[in-house]
Design an enzyme around this catalytic site. Structure first.
Site, PDB file in Angstrom:
ATOM      1  N   GLU A   1       0.578  -0.911  -0.182  1.00 47.35           N
ATOM      2  CA  GLU A   1       0.083   0.099   0.133  1.00 47.35           C
ATOM      3  C   GLU A   1       1.409   1.340   0.031  1.00 47.35           C
ATOM      4  O   GLU A   1       2.102   1.364   0.883  1.00 47.35           O
ATOM      5  CB  GLU A   1      -0.889   0.108   1.370  1.00 47.35           C
ATOM      6  CG  GLU A   1      -1.746   1.475   1.537  1.00 47.35           C
ATOM      7  CD  GLU A   1      -2.116   0.976   3.033  1.00 47.35           C
ATOM      8  OE1 GLU A   1      -3.075   2.323   3.656  1.00 47.35           O
ATOM      9  OE2 GLU A   1      -1.674   0.040   3.797  1.00 47.35           O
ATOM     10  N   TRP A   2       0.431   2.035  -1.065  1.00 41.17           N
ATOM     11  CA  TRP A   2       1.521   3.810  -0.337  1.00 41.17           C
ATOM     12  C   TRP A   2       0.591   4.264   0.350  1.00 41.17           C
ATOM     13  O   TRP A   2      -0.622   4.664   0.390  1.00 41.17           O
ATOM     14  CB  TRP A   2       1.382   4.736  -1.982  1.00 41.17           C
ATOM     15  CG  TRP A   2       2.088   5.516  -2.116  1.00 41.17           C
ATOM     16  CD1 TRP A   2       1.281   7.105  -2.324  1.00 41.17           C
ATOM     17  CD2 TRP A   2       2.822   5.244  -2.612  1.00 41.17           C
ATOM     18  NE1 TRP A   2       1.463   7.782  -1.770  1.00 41.17           N
ATOM     19  CE2 TRP A   2       3.708   7.276  -2.130  1.00 41.17           C
ATOM     20  CE3 TRP A   2       3.959   5.775  -2.808  1.00 41.17           C
ATOM     21  CZ2 TRP A   2       4.757   8.018  -2.542  1.00 41.17           C
ATOM     22  CZ3 TRP A   2       5.430   5.274  -2.998  1.00 41.17           C
ATOM     23  CH2 TRP A   2       5.621   6.725  -2.962  1.00 41.17           C
TER      24      TRP A   2
ATOM     25  N   ASP B   1      13.234  -4.257  14.334  1.00 40.80           N
ATOM     26  CA  ASP B   1      13.691  -3.504  14.383  1.00 40.80           C
ATOM     27  C   ASP B   1      13.887  -2.152  13.694  1.00 40.80           C
ATOM     28  O   ASP B   1      13.334  -1.668  13.558  1.00 40.80           O
ATOM     29  CB  ASP B   1      13.840  -3.256  13.017  1.00 40.80           C
ATOM     30  CG  ASP B   1      15.311  -3.011  12.050  1.00 40.80           C
ATOM     31  OD1 ASP B   1      15.970  -2.549  12.401  1.00 40.80           O
ATOM     32  OD2 ASP B   1      15.825  -2.712  10.764  1.00 40.80           O
TER      33      ASP B   1
END
Length: 294
Positions: free
Chosen positions: A94-95, A199
């Site tokens: 998804e952008w 992370d």
């Protein structure tokens, strides 16, 4: 540069039709692989591409994002597709239009939602598959005991890589001593196996419409303190974030004593990935951890 016509065919199989003419725009987020903004018939898509060898990395990232999404806590980009085509592999997400790290209210919301994510538990530490931390393999073999998991699959794995790269001497000696002292350092701390981003540094979170978003995970289940330790390693998190997290789920006594130990995993990984510039920091953290265990 990937073969865009082959990629288009593969994406079409997943229901994504690249708009012709194909005009990919290189964007940030591609330190290991290339990253692009592409236009499709259903809107913009964030696309990572790499060699065919990167397919397992993309598959693990996709599954990690889907696992985090299933926690219904912090927002992550939706996975649209991943696969391989010829010499290339890809991950389509998804952008999201980001606004940087956002306001204090967004940081507080991130603290609350991360605490909620960390309340998603497994029966053991690890994950059902290995993945990567950066480009380094990350071993996630299920382990009942947290101290054993962290010693074997986090510290020892990175220290063996470091030895293979020629970092011996003081680093090797300190590593041997630290492994022996881990039970004394972690002690009776028996954390629940929490769902971790894995992370979580400042470059892997942002704001979208006032809502916090996290991405580029290295998912596994383990001590939630490791996620918090990573946030303090390279900056990018505000006092509002820590205050909100602490109010939502206070950290246990002794967490400051374990902070450097948990940061060490990431510093050793940076040593293995980027070189000698991280050696001094790694040795300092090891000495401090050994002293804390005394």
């Amino acid at each position: 540069m990937p073969n865009w016509q082959r990629l288009r065919a593969s994406l079409l199989d997943a229901g994504l039709d690249l708009t012709e003419p194909i005009r990919p725009r290189a964007v940030g987020g591609g330190d290991i692989n290339a990253a692009w903004r592409v236009e499709t018939d259903s809107g913009r898509v964030f696309l990572k591409t790499g060699s065919a060898d990167a397919l397992e990395m993309f598959a693990a990232e996709a599954e990690g994002l889907e696992t985090l999404s299933g926690a219904n806590a912090v927002r992550v980009p939706a996975v649209l597709a991943y696969g391989a085509c010829g010499a290339d592999s890809f991950l389509a997400l998804e952008w999201i239009d980001f606004e940087g790290h956002g306001a204090a209210s967004t940081d507080r919301l991130l603290g609350v939602k991360l605490a909620a994510q960390h309340r998603v538990f497994a029966d053991a530490h690890g994950w059902h598959r290995d993945n990567t931390i950066g480009s380094t393999p990350q071993i996630n073999t299920w382990t009942d005991d947290w101290t054993a998991f962290y010693r074997e699959h986090r510290l020892r794995f990175q220290l063996e890589l470091a030895k293979d790269r020629g970092y011996r001497g003081a680093l090797e000696a300190l590593g041997d001593e630290l492994e022996e002292r881990l039970p004394a350092l972690i002690g009776e701390h028996e954390p629940e196996p929490s769902l971790l981003h894995g992370d979580l540094w400042g470059g892997n979170h942002a704001s979208a419409g006032g809502e916090p978003v996290i991405f580029d995970p290295a998912v596994y289940y383990g001590d939630r303190e490791t996620d918090l330790a990573m946030t303090r390693l390279f900056g990018g998190f505000s006092h509002a974030f820590y205050e909100a997290y602490e109010l939502a789920w206070p950290l246990r006594e002794g967490h400051e004593r374990r902070l450097g130990l948990y940061q060490l995993y990431h510093v050793l990984n940076h040593l293995n990935l980027f070189g000698r510039g991280y050696l001094g920091r790694a040795e300092t953290l090891m000495r401090e951890a050994i002293a804390a265990a005394s």
